[in-house]
Write an enzyme that holds these catalytic residues in place. Structure first.
Site, short mmCIF file in Angstrom:
data_model
loop_
_atom_site.label_atom_id
_atom_site.label_comp_id
_atom_site.label_asym_id
_atom_site.label_seq_id
_atom_site.Cartn_x
_atom_site.Cartn_y
_atom_site.Cartn_z
N LEU A 35 0.94 -1.24 0.08
CA LEU A 35 -0.09 -0.11 -0.15
C LEU A 35 0.87 1.24 -0.11
O LEU A 35 2.01 1.27 0.62
CB LEU A 35 -1.02 -0.07 1.35
CG LEU A 35 -1.88 -1.29 1.37
CD1 LEU A 35 -2.76 -1.05 2.65
CD2 LEU A 35 -2.65 -1.33 0.14
N HIS A 39 -3.41 4.31 -2.24
CA HIS A 39 -4.47 3.57 -1.38
C HIS A 39 -5.09 4.54 -0.35
O HIS A 39 -6.07 4.41 0.12
CB HIS A 39 -3.77 2.36 -1.10
CG HIS A 39 -3.22 1.50 -2.06
ND1 HIS A 39 -1.79 1.14 -2.44
CD2 HIS A 39 -3.93 0.92 -3.05
CE1 HIS A 39 -1.86 0.55 -3.38
NE2 HIS A 39 -2.98 0.03 -3.73
N GLN A 158 -7.92 6.43 -10.36
CA GLN A 158 -7.91 6.80 -11.67
C GLN A 158 -6.96 5.93 -12.76
O GLN A 158 -6.76 5.84 -13.92
CB GLN A 158 -7.98 8.05 -12.09
CG GLN A 158 -8.10 8.74 -13.59
CD GLN A 158 -7.71 10.18 -13.64
OE1 GLN A 158 -8.35 10.83 -12.91
NE2 GLN A 158 -6.87 10.27 -14.77
N ASP A 160 -5.83 3.27 -12.94
CA ASP A 160 -6.25 2.00 -13.58
C ASP A 160 -7.42 2.26 -14.28
O ASP A 160 -8.57 1.65 -14.16
CB ASP A 160 -6.30 0.85 -12.79
CG ASP A 160 -4.97 0.57 -12.09
OD1 ASP A 160 -4.03 0.13 -12.95
OD2 ASP A 160 -4.98 0.55 -10.81
N VAL A 186 -3.10 9.86 -7.50
CA VAL A 186 -2.32 10.60 -6.78
C VAL A 186 -0.88 10.28 -7.16
O VAL A 186 -0.18 9.33 -7.72
CB VAL A 186 -2.19 9.78 -5.06
CG1 VAL A 186 -1.48 10.49 -4.29
CG2 VAL A 186 -3.58 9.80 -4.86
N SER A 196 2.37 0.41 -6.69
CA SER A 196 3.15 -0.47 -6.03
C SER A 196 4.25 -1.02 -6.71
O SER A 196 5.52 -1.45 -6.17
CB SER A 196 2.18 -1.90 -5.72
OG SER A 196 1.10 -1.30 -4.95
#
Length: 310
Positions: A35, A39, A158, A160, A186, A196
């Site tokens: 995370l 997230h 967003q 993905d 972000v 990640s």
């Protein structure tokens, strides 16, 4: 924070803690762990908008091809739990593959058994071209998670954006009682979208990767400069070339290998050939996937995606 690992435990938790779902709202953030602040933003929004917030951590095998990085995907559960506790998450669902796929889940789709969900029409292009079974895996696991958690709202990033579009079609047309909400990307201070997979790259290569966004932004600025009267038009090829010009030094040095650059209609994900000034909200998605070769470990090639919506 409750940490649960089985469907039975989640059902019991819901029954005890929530009871009548008409009076209590549940927000849900499905993740694959490792995370980051992206997230955290989704979780904070859920906390603001719901009575309970649930997060799942599950590295989903069915969205990885046999040649992809399932075994190497970063797993940081102890650190993730600490972050979730600090954010005030009510429950973490961290199932095993056996829980989510009782018949097993080999990566070879020809020998997989059990129910799977395909969302045709928005899964085959962009990410689906390079990763043909990716969205089948995503749609399947999200269907399972929504059926287990029964959230009122599920939150997605967003970054993905094609995944969100696929899942929105799935939820709408399978008449699921969950609203999906997409939150803005972000980014770090240098513009790199948080991911990640960024952990795979050295600091030098992370700095180089910031040019992915800078390239997409060249096309965005060009579109935004078009007159709103609709008289001015830019061709897709011109806009793609602007992006490539920004990336050329890194392509020449083998830092970047371009998978795709897309300029598509928002909602349908169909490619456009000509672009006019955007009107009435979202109209275009400028997106890409780029393999970044790490400068410290040149055997490591990390596939990063990004997009701008305008």
């Amino acid at each position: 924070m409750k940490v649960l690992h089985t469907v039975k435990e989640v059902v019991e938790w819901r029954t005890k803690e929530i009871g009548d779902r008409r009076k209590i709202s549940v927000g849900f953030v499905p993740t694959m762990g490792c995370l980051h602040q992206g997230h955290a933003t989704l979780i904070k929004t859920s906390k603001q908008e719901n009575d309970f917030t649930v997060v799942s951590i599950f590295v989903n095998p069915s969205q990885f091809a046999p040649t992809e990085d399932l075994d190497q995907y970063p797993r940081t559960l102890p650190e993730d739990i600490k972050l979730l506790e600090s954010l005030g998450v009510d429950m973490l669902f961290a199932p095993t593959a056996k829980v989510m796929y009782p018949q097993g889940i080999p990566l070879d789709v020809t020998v997989q058994r059990g129910p799977f969900v395909s969302v045709l029409g928005v899964s085959e292009m962009l990410e689906g071209t390079t990763r043909p079974n990716f969205f089948r895996g995503v749609a399947t696991v999200v269907t399972k998670l929504l059926n287990i958690v029964l959230p009122d709202i599920a939150y997605f990033g967003q970054k993905d954006i094609q995944q969100f579009t696929v899942l929105q079609v799935m939820v709408n047309e399978l008449f699921m009682n969950t609203k999906l909400k997409m939150m803005p990307i972000v980014r770090g201070e240098n513009g790199l979208a948080l991911s990640s997979r960024n952990k795979y790259l050295s600091q030098e290569s992370l700095e180089i990767a910031t040019n992915i966004y800078k390239g997409l932004n060249e096309a965005k600025l060009q579109i935004e400069s078009l007159n709103n009267d609709g008289g001015e038009i830019k061709s897709r090829d011109e806009l793609v070339q602007l992006v490539l010009n920004k990336w050329k030094p890194f392509i020449d040095l083998n830092d970047f290998k371009v998978d795709y650059i897309s300029i598509a209609n928002w909602g349908t994900l169909t490619e456009v050939t000509e672009v006019k000034a955007p009107k009435d909200g979202f109209q275009y998605i400028i997106s890409c996937a780029v393999y970044v070769t790490d400068r410290v470990d040149k055997s490591r090639k990390v596939r990063l995606i990004d997009n701008i919506v305008l």
